[in-house]
Write a protein that holds these residues in place. Structure first.
Motif, PDB file in Angstrom:
ATOM      1  N   PRO A 241      -3.651 -55.144   7.011  1.00 29.03           N
ATOM      2  CA  PRO A 241      -4.838 -55.693   7.681  1.00 29.03           C
ATOM      3  C   PRO A 241      -5.273 -57.016   7.033  1.00 29.03           C
ATOM      4  O   PRO A 241      -4.999 -57.248   5.859  1.00 29.03           O
ATOM      5  N   GLN A 242      -5.934 -57.847   7.821  1.00 20.92           N
ATOM      6  CA  GLN A 242      -6.460 -59.086   7.223  1.00 20.92           C
ATOM      7  C   GLN A 242      -7.913 -58.871   6.834  1.00 20.92           C
ATOM      8  O   GLN A 242      -8.711 -59.781   6.734  1.00 20.92           O
ATOM      9  N   GLU A 243      -8.217 -57.659   6.652  1.00 22.25           N
ATOM     10  CA  GLU A 243      -9.564 -57.199   6.301  1.00 22.25           C
ATOM     11  C   GLU A 243      -9.434 -56.625   4.879  1.00 22.25           C
ATOM     12  O   GLU A 243      -8.542 -55.808   4.642  1.00 22.25           O
ATOM     13  N   TYR A 244     -10.289 -57.055   3.979  1.00 19.52           N
ATOM     14  CA  TYR A 244     -10.071 -56.643   2.588  1.00 19.52           C
ATOM     15  C   TYR A 244     -11.160 -55.710   2.043  1.00 19.52           C
ATOM     16  O   TYR A 244     -11.079 -55.275   0.901  1.00 19.52           O
ATOM     17  N   ASP A 245     -12.192 -55.465   2.886  1.00 21.62           N
ATOM     18  CA  ASP A 245     -13.275 -54.621   2.385  1.00 21.62           C
ATOM     19  C   ASP A 245     -13.006 -53.142   2.586  1.00 21.62           C
ATOM     20  O   ASP A 245     -13.692 -52.292   2.012  1.00 21.62           O
ATOM     21  N   VAL A 246     -11.990 -52.843   3.406  1.00 17.48           N
ATOM     22  CA  VAL A 246     -11.635 -51.434   3.630  1.00 17.48           C
ATOM     23  C   VAL A 246     -10.396 -51.125   2.787  1.00 17.48           C
ATOM     24  O   VAL A 246      -9.411 -51.862   2.846  1.00 17.48           O
ATOM     25  N   PRO A 247     -10.454 -50.043   1.995  1.00 16.77           N
ATOM     26  CA  PRO A 247      -9.278 -49.735   1.147  1.00 16.77           C
ATOM     27  C   PRO A 247      -8.038 -49.483   1.989  1.00 16.77           C
ATOM     28  O   PRO A 247      -8.130 -48.977   3.105  1.00 16.77           O
ATOM     29  N   LEU A 248      -6.876 -49.844   1.451  1.00 15.78           N
ATOM     30  CA  LEU A 248      -5.612 -49.504   2.114  1.00 15.78           C
ATOM     31  C   LEU A 248      -5.420 -47.997   2.008  1.00 15.78           C
ATOM     32  O   LEU A 248      -5.894 -47.365   1.053  1.00 15.78           O
ATOM     33  N   SER A 249      -4.719 -47.441   2.999  1.00 19.43           N
ATOM     34  CA  SER A 249      -4.498 -45.988   2.959  1.00 19.43           C
ATOM     35  C   SER A 249      -3.412 -45.664   1.941  1.00 19.43           C
ATOM     36  O   SER A 249      -2.663 -46.554   1.511  1.00 19.43           O
ATOM     37  N   SER A 250      -3.297 -44.373   1.597  1.00 22.93           N
ATOM     38  CA  SER A 250      -2.242 -43.953   0.653  1.00 22.93           C
ATOM     39  C   SER A 250      -0.871 -44.323   1.213  1.00 22.93           C
ATOM     40  O   SER A 250       0.031 -44.716   0.480  1.00 22.93           O
ATOM     41  N   LYS A 251      -0.709 -44.204   2.540  1.00 22.24           N
ATOM     42  CA  LYS A 251       0.577 -44.521   3.174  1.00 22.24           C
ATOM     43  C   LYS A 251       0.884 -46.024   3.028  1.00 22.24           C
ATOM     44  O   LYS A 251       2.002 -46.418   2.678  1.00 22.24           O
ATOM     45  N   GLN A 252      -0.124 -46.849   3.280  1.00 26.80           N
ATOM     46  CA  GLN A 252       0.093 -48.302   3.140  1.00 26.80           C
ATOM     47  C   GLN A 252       0.432 -48.661   1.693  1.00 26.80           C
ATOM     48  O   GLN A 252       1.310 -49.478   1.432  1.00 26.80           O
ATOM     49  N   LEU A 253      -0.262 -48.004   0.760  1.00 28.02           N
ATOM     50  CA  LEU A 253       0.016 -48.276  -0.659  1.00 28.02           C
ATOM     51  C   LEU A 253       1.436 -47.836  -1.017  1.00 28.02           C
ATOM     52  O   LEU A 253       2.152 -48.534  -1.745  1.00 28.02           O
ATOM     53  N   ALA A 254       1.840 -46.683  -0.446  1.00 30.89           N
ATOM     54  CA  ALA A 254       3.197 -46.192  -0.735  1.00 30.89           C
ATOM     55  C   ALA A 254       4.238 -47.153  -0.162  1.00 30.89           C
ATOM     56  O   ALA A 254       5.272 -47.424  -0.794  1.00 30.89           O
ATOM     57  N   ASP A 255       3.984 -47.681   1.042  1.00 31.65           N
ATOM     58  CA  ASP A 255       4.929 -48.630   1.651  1.00 31.65           C
ATOM     59  C   ASP A 255       5.062 -49.897   0.792  1.00 31.65           C
ATOM     60  O   ASP A 255       6.149 -50.439   0.627  1.00 31.65           O
ATOM     61  N   ILE A 256       3.934 -50.351   0.277  1.00 25.23           N
ATOM     62  CA  ILE A 256       3.969 -51.561  -0.569  1.00 25.23           C
ATOM     63  C   ILE A 256       4.788 -51.276  -1.835  1.00 25.23           C
ATOM     64  O   ILE A 256       5.640 -52.070  -2.243  1.00 25.23           O
ATOM     65  N   GLN A 257       4.518 -50.111  -2.422  1.00 25.08           N
ATOM     66  CA  GLN A 257       5.247 -49.756  -3.659  1.00 25.08           C
ATOM     67  C   GLN A 257       6.742 -49.650  -3.409  1.00 25.08           C
ATOM     68  O   GLN A 257       7.549 -49.888  -4.304  1.00 25.08           O
ATOM     69  N   ALA A 258       7.114 -49.284  -2.142  1.00 25.71           N
ATOM     70  CA  ALA A 258       8.539 -49.057  -1.859  1.00 25.71           C
ATOM     71  C   ALA A 258       9.240 -50.316  -1.348  1.00 25.71           C
ATOM     72  O   ALA A 258      10.457 -50.292  -1.151  1.00 25.71           O
ATOM     73  N   ALA A 259       8.512 -51.384  -1.111  1.00 28.37           N
ATOM     74  CA  ALA A 259       9.136 -52.590  -0.545  1.00 28.37           C
ATOM     75  C   ALA A 259      10.173 -53.151  -1.529  1.00 28.37           C
ATOM     76  O   ALA A 259       9.842 -53.518  -2.661  1.00 28.37           O
ATOM     77  N   LEU A 260      11.416 -53.216  -1.081  1.00 31.99           N
ATOM     78  CA  LEU A 260      12.526 -53.489  -1.997  1.00 31.99           C
ATOM     79  C   LEU A 260      12.547 -54.913  -2.552  1.00 31.99           C
ATOM     80  O   LEU A 260      12.797 -55.123  -3.735  1.00 31.99           O
TER      81      LEU A 260
END
Ligand code: HEM
Length: 566
Positions: free
Chosen positions: A414-433
């Motif tokens: 999201p281009q919105e930064y006041d709402v926390p990212l979900s656990s799924k979004q955080l997991a996707d970021i952590q997994a980005a190769l």
């Protein structure tokens, strides 16, 4: 007459001869002792058997790390650097010294760690022995576990908010060059502000606000950057009393000439020898602006806990956990134990039983712990991110940036930064190769700390790689050497270990990749390795995806921008 002359001449000669003879014998004894000492049998340059001068010189010209690396190439995995210091580089020796299995025995930290005290109090990082370290680490370890860091971010979104603030700062403060929409900014300072705001929000009820433009905290952060005079050189450590005297004379001259002597957040004289700081007398708590700021933020956090505005759960600031420990010590009906040379702890003894001594923090100890974690998370994360942005922005690395951008965009953040990212979004970021490859390669090629991590060989000495290293020897390992081991990081001889090439992490087969992950030594290893690793990695990945999902970067040599100072 002749007899008298002869007697006089014998008498004159004998005084001079005795002096020479004595000096010669002393020299011979010194040479024999040094050449037959166990450390002399360890490979290394001849002169290092006898004197610390080579290492003092290399240190003085800022070449100590490169010199040590060269010695490892010439002499192997265990080399002598001076009559009392050795460096190790092989996997087995690093494991033995730093991981310290119970069987091999524990290597205490080297005395240089004494300088990392604050407010006259030790913290986990500056604790020399395991019994002083483990209870401290245990109190906050849960807050730094990977699961706790991710859960806290998914709930509060503090790091993601700071990504938004970082991008806003560029929009607000960046200068425009040429006709396009591009903005230029000094990203070294920008990354330090980001790192500071992140780590302080993790530690305190109220973090710093550098990204939003708080000039006072910006000045403190900029002043806290380590300058040449803050580097604890070999010379300074060896001749600490002389150096303190020089500092005192310098101070007197400055005050006589009515000149203001800059007191940086980094200067350590007050605690260099573990001396207690007089909090009443000091202009600031702990003697410097940054320590003063840190102490007050800890007290704010403690107040919030006392008023039950926060609790001690893993989603609360780390400072609350420390304050709770201190409050427990204060409340207990136990009697004080023997005095300790540390303003930061209380030893308590149960009056009712022989439970032994229990350690609790005082406020100084809690604040020292917070201050240490603040500084540990400021330089390291700030510098690493600055390297990421720098390398990706260089023309020769354009292809890496082109590979990174589609991956970051595909995360659909999201281009919105006041709402926390979900656990799924955080997991996707952590997994980005590719994000992972860029970050690991930057950590490998440009470790935030390039100096040796040092320990002391336990009494009785140790065998390392077939060499006996005597007790009390200072022993160190250098991340840049270990991160450049060609047998691990350039096994197929496709990639030069001196080059920054993220692709090496993607092309490695599973076994090689596992070995590379094991050997990457930027965060150290073992029970004294970096506690903040998971926080640091999440902070860095979030900023990388935040920037490269929306922007591209290039070096702008034409517009050197300095973020304004007060
Ligand atoms: C890129 C980021 C970072 C790097 C490269 C890094 C590196 C290191 C290294 C190499 C050590 C061990 C030194 C030794 O063995 O002598 C260490 C220890 C430590 N680091 Fe980090 N660090 C980073 C970020 C952080 C952050 C964000 C925090 C906290 C907020 C932190 C807190 C600590 C602490 C408290 C210790 C001492 C641990 C102990 O002795 O138990 N670090 N770090």
């Amino acid at each position: 007459m002749a007899t008298i002359v002869q007697t006089l001449s014998v008498h004159q000669l004998s005084t001079a001869s005795w002096v020479c003879l004595f000096a010669l014998l002393a020299l011979i004894a010194f040479v024999i002792r040094q050449s037959t000492s166990p450390i002399a049998r360890i490979p290394g340059p001849l002169l290092t058997k006898f004197t610390i001068l080579p290492i003092v010189y290399q240190d003085h010209i800022g070449n100590r790390t490169k010199w040590t690396e060269g010695l490892h190439r010439q002499y192997g995995p265990v080399v002598r650097l001076s009559p009392k210091e050795v460096s190790v580089s092989s996997s087995a020796s690093i494991r033995d010294v730093f991981t310290g299995s119970a069987k091999a025995g524990y290597y205490p930290k080297a005395p240089i760690f004494n300088i990392f005290q604050h407010y006259g109090a030790r913290n986990a990082f500056s604790s020399i022995h395991s019994e002083n370290h483990s209870w401290r680490r245990k109190i906050v370890a849960g807050n730094y576990a990977q699961t706790a860091i991710v859960a806290k971010e998914a709930k509060h979104g503090s790091l993601w908010k700071n990504v938004g603030r970082f991008l806003n700062m560029i929009k607000r403060e960046g200068t425009t060059s040429g006709s396009g929409p591009a903005k230029s900014i000094d990203f070294f300072s920008a990354c330090r502000f980001y790192a500071a705001d992140n780590v302080t929000s993790h530690l305190f009820i109220e973090g710093s606000d550098a990204l939003d433009g708080d000039q006072e905290i910006r000045r403190i952060i900029e002043d806290s950057a380590e300058g040449p005079s803050d580097v604890m050189s070999y010379f300074k450590m060896e001749f600490e009393t002389l150096n303190s005297a020089i500092d005192r004379i310098k101070g007197m001259i400055f005050s006589l000439l009515n000149l203001e002597q800059k007191s940086t957040g980094r200067s350590r004289p007050a605690t260099a020898s573990g001396k207690q700081v007089d909090l009443e007398q000091s202009q600031w708590y702990g003697g410097t602006a940054i320590r003063d700021w840190g102490f007050k933020r800890f007290l704010m956090t403690r107040d919030a806990l006392e008023q039950a505005r926060i609790d001690t759960s893993l989603e609360s600031p780390v400072g609350a956990k420390l304050a709770a420990n201190s409050m427990e010590g204060e409340k207990s009906g136990w009697i004080d134990g023997p005095p300790v040379q540390d303003a930061g702890i209380r030893l308590l003894k149960s009056s009712a039983s022989d439970e032994g001594l229990l350690r609790f923090y005082r406020n100084e100890g809690c604040a020292s712990e917070c201050m240490d974690q603040f500084l540990a998370g400021l330089d390291t994360v700030g510098d690493t991110l600055a390297y990421v942005l720098q390398t990706l922005s260089m023309t020769e690395n354009r292809r890496s940036q082109q590979a990174l951008i589609p991956e970051c965009s595909s995360l659909d953040l999201p281009q919105e930064y006041d709402v926390p990212l979900s656990s799924k979004q955080l997991a996707d970021i952590q997994a980005a190769l590719y994000v992972e490859a860029v970050l690991k390669e930057t950590l490998r090629a440009f470790p935030a700390s390039t100096t040796a991590f040092q320990r002391t060989v336990p009494p009785g000495g140790r065998m390392l790689e077939g060499h006996f290293v005597p007790g009390d020897t200072i022993i160190g390992g250098i991340p840049t050497t270990i991160n450049r081991d060609t047998s691990v990081f350039d096994r197929s001889c496709t990639f030069d270990v001196d080059q920054w090439l993220p692709q090496r992490w993607l092309d490695a087969d599973d076994n090689t990749l596992a070995e590379m992950n094991r050997r990457l030594w930027t965060f150290g290893s073992g029970g004294r390795g970096c506690i903040g690793k998971h926080l640091a990695i999440l902070e860095m990945k979030l900023l990388i995806v935040g920037i490269y999902s929306r922007c591209s970067t290039a070096i702008d040599d034409e517009t050197p921008v300095k973020v304004s100072k007060k």
